[in-house]
Design a protein around this motif. Structure first.
Motif, mmCIF file in Angstrom:
data_model
loop_
_atom_site.group_PDB
_atom_site.id
_atom_site.type_symbol
_atom_site.label_atom_id
_atom_site.label_comp_id
_atom_site.label_asym_id
_atom_site.label_seq_id
_atom_site.Cartn_x
_atom_site.Cartn_y
_atom_site.Cartn_z
ATOM 1 N N SER A 1 0.815 -1.209 0.000
ATOM 2 C CA SER A 1 0.000 0.000 0.000
ATOM 3 C C SER A 1 0.851 1.262 0.000
ATOM 4 C CB SER A 1 -0.920 0.022 1.230
ATOM 5 O OG SER A 1 -1.793 -1.086 1.223
ATOM 6 N N VAL A 2 2.034 1.192 0.595
ATOM 7 C CA VAL A 2 2.856 2.394 0.746
ATOM 8 C C VAL A 2 4.233 2.276 0.126
ATOM 9 C CG1 VAL A 2 1.660 3.118 2.841
ATOM 10 C CG2 VAL A 2 3.659 1.618 3.022
ATOM 11 N N GLY A 3 4.625 1.097 -0.318
ATOM 12 C CA GLY A 3 5.940 0.927 -0.909
ATOM 13 C C GLY A 3 6.982 0.505 0.106
ATOM 14 N N PRO A 4 8.118 -0.016 -0.367
ATOM 15 C CA PRO A 4 9.114 -0.605 0.538
ATOM 16 C C PRO A 4 9.828 0.379 1.453
ATOM 17 C CG PRO A 4 9.916 -0.567 -1.720
ATOM 18 C CD PRO A 4 8.468 -0.199 -1.781
ATOM 19 N N TRP A 5 10.104 1.602 0.988
ATOM 20 C CA TRP A 5 10.821 2.557 1.838
ATOM 21 C C TRP A 5 9.999 2.964 3.052
ATOM 22 C CZ3 TRP A 5 15.763 3.229 1.858
ATOM 23 C CH2 TRP A 5 16.518 3.176 0.684
ATOM 24 N N VAL A 6 8.745 3.364 2.805
ATOM 25 C CA VAL A 6 7.893 3.811 3.911
ATOM 26 C C VAL A 6 7.562 2.651 4.838
ATOM 27 C CG1 VAL A 6 5.647 4.786 4.519
ATOM 28 C CG2 VAL A 6 6.937 5.730 2.595
ATOM 29 N N SER A 7 7.248 1.488 4.263
ATOM 30 C CA SER A 7 6.900 0.341 5.107
ATOM 31 C C SER A 7 8.097 -0.085 5.957
ATOM 32 C CB SER A 7 6.412 -0.829 4.248
ATOM 33 O OG SER A 7 7.418 -1.262 3.366
ATOM 34 N N THR A 8 9.290 -0.054 5.382
ATOM 35 C CA THR A 8 10.487 -0.397 6.147
ATOM 36 C C THR A 8 10.680 0.564 7.322
ATOM 37 O OG1 THR A 8 11.604 -1.383 4.244
ATOM 38 C CG2 THR A 8 13.000 -0.636 6.048
ATOM 39 N N THR A 9 10.391 1.842 7.095
ATOM 40 C CA THR A 9 10.536 2.838 8.159
ATOM 41 C C THR A 9 9.624 2.524 9.338
ATOM 42 O OG1 THR A 9 11.088 4.543 6.528
ATOM 43 C CG2 THR A 9 10.379 5.298 8.715
ATOM 44 N N TRP A 10 8.339 2.298 9.061
ATOM 45 C CA TRP A 10 7.381 2.055 10.143
ATOM 46 C C TRP A 10 7.573 0.675 10.775
ATOM 47 C CZ3 TRP A 10 5.366 5.924 12.403
ATOM 48 C CH2 TRP A 10 5.013 7.075 11.691
ATOM 49 N N ILE A 11 7.898 -0.324 9.959
ATOM 50 C CA ILE A 11 8.130 -1.661 10.508
ATOM 51 C C ILE A 11 9.363 -1.657 11.403
ATOM 52 C CG2 ILE A 11 8.798 -4.024 9.879
ATOM 53 C CD1 ILE A 11 6.920 -3.733 7.442
ATOM 54 N N SER A 12 10.400 -0.925 10.989
ATOM 55 C CA SER A 12 11.592 -0.791 11.838
ATOM 56 C C SER A 12 11.256 -0.080 13.142
ATOM 57 C CB SER A 12 12.679 -0.008 11.091
ATOM 58 O OG SER A 12 13.106 -0.695 9.950
ATOM 59 N N ALA A 13 10.414 0.955 13.053
ATOM 60 C CA ALA A 13 10.004 1.677 14.262
ATOM 61 C C ALA A 13 9.240 0.755 15.207
ATOM 62 C CB ALA A 13 9.147 2.885 13.885
ATOM 63 N N GLY A 14 8.372 -0.075 14.653
ATOM 64 C CA GLY A 14 7.617 -1.015 15.481
ATOM 65 C C GLY A 14 8.521 -2.039 16.149
ATOM 66 N N ALA A 15 9.474 -2.588 15.376
ATOM 67 C CA ALA A 15 10.399 -3.566 15.939
ATOM 68 C C ALA A 15 11.298 -2.921 16.992
ATOM 69 C CB ALA A 15 11.248 -4.180 14.818
ATOM 70 N N GLY A 16 11.798 -1.723 16.693
ATOM 71 C CA GLY A 16 12.647 -1.032 17.656
ATOM 72 C C GLY A 16 11.923 -0.746 18.958
ATOM 73 N N SER A 17 10.655 -0.359 18.850
ATOM 74 C CA SER A 17 9.858 -0.084 20.052
ATOM 75 C C SER A 17 9.675 -1.336 20.897
ATOM 76 C CB SER A 17 8.490 0.486 19.653
ATOM 77 O OG SER A 17 8.639 1.709 18.962
ATOM 78 N N SER A 18 9.457 -2.483 20.236
ATOM 79 C CA SER A 18 9.288 -3.744 20.971
ATOM 80 C C SER A 18 10.537 -4.093 21.766
ATOM 81 C CB SER A 18 8.971 -4.880 19.993
ATOM 82 O OG SER A 18 7.651 -4.792 19.520
ATOM 83 N N PHE A 19 11.694 -3.965 21.125
ATOM 84 C CA PHE A 19 12.937 -4.303 21.828
ATOM 85 C C PHE A 19 13.253 -3.294 22.924
ATOM 86 C CE2 PHE A 19 13.709 -6.642 17.806
ATOM 87 C CZ PHE A 19 13.881 -7.897 18.359
ATOM 88 N N LEU A 20 12.931 -2.024 22.684
ATOM 89 C CA LEU A 20 13.163 -1.007 23.710
ATOM 90 C C LEU A 20 12.297 -1.276 24.936
ATOM 91 C CD1 LEU A 20 14.390 1.634 24.696
ATOM 92 C CD2 LEU A 20 12.579 2.858 23.475
ATOM 93 N N LEU A 21 11.013 -1.563 24.711
ATOM 94 C CA LEU A 21 10.112 -1.854 25.826
ATOM 95 C C LEU A 21 10.536 -3.119 26.566
ATOM 96 C CD1 LEU A 21 6.652 -0.994 24.192
ATOM 97 C CD2 LEU A 21 7.862 0.307 25.957
#
Length: 346
Positions: free
Chosen positions: A218-238
């Motif tokens: 829906s948004v393309g690989p660059w944008v999806s990678t950005t948000w997916i990375s943010a989600g993964a980073g948040s999980s590990f930080l928490l």
């Protein structure tokens, strides 16, 4: 294939890249097969460079463990810094829209926080137990799991060629882990727990690919990678804050490793793959991405002093043969159509 633009083998960020002729600079319908040889050579080089970039993640991960970094800190910093730099790059360099609504953003964050974080946890946990070269080769059985899951849930029965690829891949896995049936017992040259973890990582990645299909496109690989990375980073930080295992204090060496993971294994690897796929097309690009475990084996020999036996090399070769068989289209199709290709599972 690696990444095949996913935020992998994956080993790397995982995402799905869609080849869209309208975005390639060529008129829609312009076949990549008709492009000049120098163009295709350059595209091939870009895809090979991408594979090397994704391969570096496994080596850098191994080096991080050798410097006593823990899994939560490694992945939390890798994904967190990657998300931040990608957002800055998209906003201020490419001038690209990042936010596509709360619902889609939440879905991408959830994909990262559960799907990609889960796969990365399994892979790096196995990397802490297995040689880097074997880990990378075993991760590349994920197309086998994609075929099996599609058969189970989408009722897409594998073709005879795909069934053959499944048998070849299974044989390759047994040879790669050094299975010995002599003496009435089954032994391997690799830690059994490590083998289970990396194969679970491959299966998790396959499920992630199927589940993420419509959201990523829906948004393309660059944008999806950005948000997916943010989600993964948040999980590990928490997780790190809750367990007290997040240790952001870095030495010069560990900071260099994290920066390498972000710049080489994520941004450069993804960018060169997307540039290459626009020139050579998705099928050729996905085949070239199978160079990733080859680069990993070579880098592991040079940097980590790892060495595979002849049988293990042959087993790895069989795994890659199976991946190629599963990657090739079942019937001729134009490279100018939109196709889903995976880059790297890590």
């Amino acid at each position: 294939m690696s990444d095949h633009s996913s935020p992998p083998p994956r080993s790397g960020l995982i995402n799905q890249a869609v080849y869209n002729p309208a975005d390639s600079g060529y008129p829609t319908g312009h076949s990549v097969m008709g492009r000049a040889a120098p163009d295709r050579l350059g595209g091939t080089a870009l895809c090979a460079l991408s594979a090397a970039g994704f391969a570096s993640l496994t080596i850098l991960g191994k080096l991080a463990f050798q410097l006593d970094m823990n899994l939560v800190t490694i992945l939390g910093l890798r994904f967190g810094v990657a998300a931040l730099l990608l957002a800055i790059f998209l906003k201020f360099v490419k001038g690209q829209r990042i936010f596509w609504g709360w619902r889609l953003t939440a879905q991408l964050l959830l994909l990262g926080g559960v799907g990609y974080a889960g796969q990365s946890t399994l892979y790096f946990a196995s990397l802490n137990r297995n040689p880097a070269s074997i880990n990378s080769l075993l991760l590349y059985v994920y197309p086998v799991f994609v075929a099996l899951l599609s058969w189970r849930f989408n009722l897409v029965r594998p073709s005879r060629r795909e069934f053959g690829a499944l048998v070849i891949a299974s044989t390759g896995v047994l040879l790669t882990i050094g299975v010995d049936f002599q003496g009435g017992s089954l032994e391997t040259s690799v830690a059994p727990v490590g083998v289970v973890l990396v194969l679970a990582s491959a299966a998790w990645y396959a499920a992630y690919i199927i589940a993420s299909d419509r959201f990523v496109h829906s948004v393309g690989p660059w944008v999806s990678t950005t948000w997916i990375s943010a989600g993964a980073g948040s999980s590990f930080l928490l997780a790190g804050l809750f367990t007290g295992t997040f240790e952001p204090g870095l030495s010069l060496s560990t900071a260099a490793i994290i920066l390498g993971m972000v710049l080489l294994s994520t941004i450069m690897a993804l960018g060169t793959f997307l540039a290459g796929v626009r020139i050579v097309g998705p099928t050729t690009a996905s085949l070239l991405s199978t160079l990733e475990p080859v680069f990993t084996v070579v880098l592991a020999m040079v940097i980590l002093q790892e060495h595979l036996s002849t049988i293990q090399v042959f087993g790895g070769f069989l795994v890659l043969v199976a991946v190629v068989l599963l990657t090739l289209p079942s019937r001729p199709r134009s490279e100018s159509t939109n196709l889903d290709e995976t880059v790297s599972p890590v």
